[in-house]
Structures are given as structure tokens and as C-alpha cells.
Design an enzyme around this catalytic site. Structure first.
Site, PDB file in Angstrom:
ATOM      1  N   CYS A   9       1.100  -1.428  -0.152  1.00  0.00           N
ATOM      2  CA  CYS A   9       0.240   0.377   0.077  1.00  0.00           C
ATOM      3  C   CYS A   9       0.593   1.104  -0.302  1.00  0.00           C
ATOM      4  CB  CYS A   9      -1.064  -0.308   1.295  1.00  0.00           C
ATOM      5  SG  CYS A   9      -0.354  -0.557   2.377  1.00  0.00           S
ATOM      6  N   ARG A  15      -3.204  -0.303   5.200  1.00  0.00           N
ATOM      7  CA  ARG A  15      -4.125  -1.499   4.896  1.00  0.00           C
ATOM      8  C   ARG A  15      -2.954  -2.589   4.478  1.00  0.00           C
ATOM      9  NH1 ARG A  15      -5.122   2.133  -0.205  1.00  0.00           N
ATOM     10  NH2 ARG A  15      -3.580   3.152   0.678  1.00  0.00           N
ATOM     11  N   ASP A 113      -8.299   4.011   1.539  1.00  0.00           N
ATOM     12  CA  ASP A 113      -6.919   4.095   2.508  1.00  0.00           C
ATOM     13  C   ASP A 113      -7.779   5.214   3.880  1.00  0.00           C
ATOM     14  OD1 ASP A 113      -5.296   5.052   3.628  1.00  0.00           O
ATOM     15  OD2 ASP A 113      -4.292   6.192   2.410  1.00  0.00           O
TER      16      ASP A 113
HETATM   17  P1  4NP Z   1      -1.715   2.837   4.366  1.00  0.00           P
HETATM   18  O1  4NP Z   1      -2.233   3.990   4.475  1.00  0.00           O
HETATM   19  O2  4NP Z   1      -1.248   3.258   2.970  1.00  0.00           O
HETATM   20  O3  4NP Z   1      -2.975   1.929   4.174  1.00  0.00           O
HETATM   21  O4  4NP Z   1      -0.812   2.309   5.591  1.00  0.00           O
HETATM   22  C1  4NP Z   1      -1.418   5.474   4.542  1.00  0.00           C
HETATM   23  C2  4NP Z   1      -0.594   5.845   5.534  1.00  0.00           C
HETATM   24  C3  4NP Z   1      -0.057   6.774   6.118  1.00  0.00           C
HETATM   25  C4  4NP Z   1      -0.032   7.692   5.139  1.00  0.00           C
HETATM   26  C5  4NP Z   1      -0.530   7.722   3.823  1.00  0.00           C
HETATM   27  C6  4NP Z   1      -1.644   6.271   3.863  1.00  0.00           C
HETATM   28  N1  4NP Z   1       0.631   8.622   5.082  1.00  0.00           N
HETATM   29  O5  4NP Z   1       1.259  10.070   4.492  1.00  0.00           O
HETATM   30  O6  4NP Z   1       1.441   8.974   5.638  1.00  0.00           O
END
Ligand code: 4NP
Length: 139
Positions: A9, A15, A113
Site C-alpha cells: 500500500c 491496509r 485508504d
Molecule cells: P496505508 O495508509 O497506505 O494503507 O498504509 C496510509 C498511511 C500513511 C500515509 C498514507 C497512507 N501517510 O501519508 O503517512
């Protein structure tokens, strides 16, 4: 049957750790890992809300630590599974073109997300990921 599958992800804290935890609980004969196209959270535990929603469903992901997607991953893994279209595009930018055929989206509809949303988003994400992994259309 493939032996090694990598879930990817953006941050590797919401995710893909959940996808790894659910997949490990369902298919013990396969090795799973997860990674992020971004490296801001390297070394961190999954987001508390992801840990919590998994715990609620009897899956422990608290031992996982975030890591970035590596150039060498596609050689090692049979499939690289992304969460949404932007994610798939980012993965393809970061790995050699000869391995693009290993890249798949987890479901035909994107796994939203939940990072900036409320707690409800994490249960919705969990159910969407679980259903997609149960269907097992991609690995
Ligand atoms: P993930 O969600 O891609 O599902 O882990 C996110 C977690 C952190 C960030 C973006 C998406 N961030 O910009 O820090």
C-alpha cells in the site's frame, strides 16, 4: 501454487499489514509480507486502528514493522498485490518493467485508504480486504 506474496500500500501501516495478517490466518502454507511505496513509516508498527480492528477479529499484527518496497522484491515474490490504481502505478514505477506482470490489484474495486478517516473506515477496509482474499482470484 505460489509460495511468496507481497501486499503493498502507500504507507505500509494501514491496509497492507491488515492484508498480510488476514492472508496469513487463512493460508498458512503461503509466505506473505507487506511493504509501502512510501518510506515515511519505516520501522513503525501498523497504525493503532489497524492493530485494533485485526485484534477484534482475532488476528495479531502488532509484531509487523513497516518497510519500503524494494527494487529486489519482484524477484523474490510471485505476486505483488496493490490496493488501488495509484498504488499500482507507483509500484510499477519502482520496480523493473520485466516484473510488471507480477503486479495485481487486490480487488477490482480499490481498497480505500482509511488513514485520514474515522474508525468505521477500518472495519470497512477489513471486510473489503477479507472478502477479496477469501475469493482468492489473484493468487
Ligand atoms: P496505508 O495508509 O497506505 O494503507 O498504509 C496510509 C498511511 C500513511 C500515509 C498514507 C497512507 N501517510 O501519508 O503517512
Amino acid at each position: 501454487m505460489p509460495k511468496k506474496i507481497l501486499f503493498v500500500c502507500l504507507g505500509n501501516i494501514c491496509r497492507s499489514p491488515v492484508a498480510q495478517g488476514i492472508a496469513e490466518s487463512m493460508y498458512p502454507e503461503i509466505e506473505f509480507d507487506s511493504a509501502g511505496t512510501g518510506s515515511w513509516h519505516t520501522g513503525e508498527q501498523p497504525d493503532k486502528r489497524s492493530i485494533e480492528v485485526c485484534k477484534k477479529h482475532n488476528i495479531d499484527i502488532s509484531h509487523q514493522r513497516a518497510r519500503p518496497l524494494r527494487f529486489t522484491d519482484p524477484k523474490e515474490f510471485d505476486f505483488i498485490i496493490g490496493m488501488d490504481l495509484q498504488n499500482i502505478a507507483d509500484i510499477k514505477k519502482q520496480i523493473p518493467e520485466k516484473y510488471h506482470y507480477k503486479v495485481r490489484m487486490l480487488d477490482t474495486s480499490p481498497i480505500t485508504d482509511p488513514y485520514y478517516g474515522g474508525k468505521d473506515g477500518f472495519e470497512t477496509m477489513f471486510q473489503h480486504i477479507k472478502k477479496s482474499i477469501e475469493k482468492r482470484e489473484i493468487f
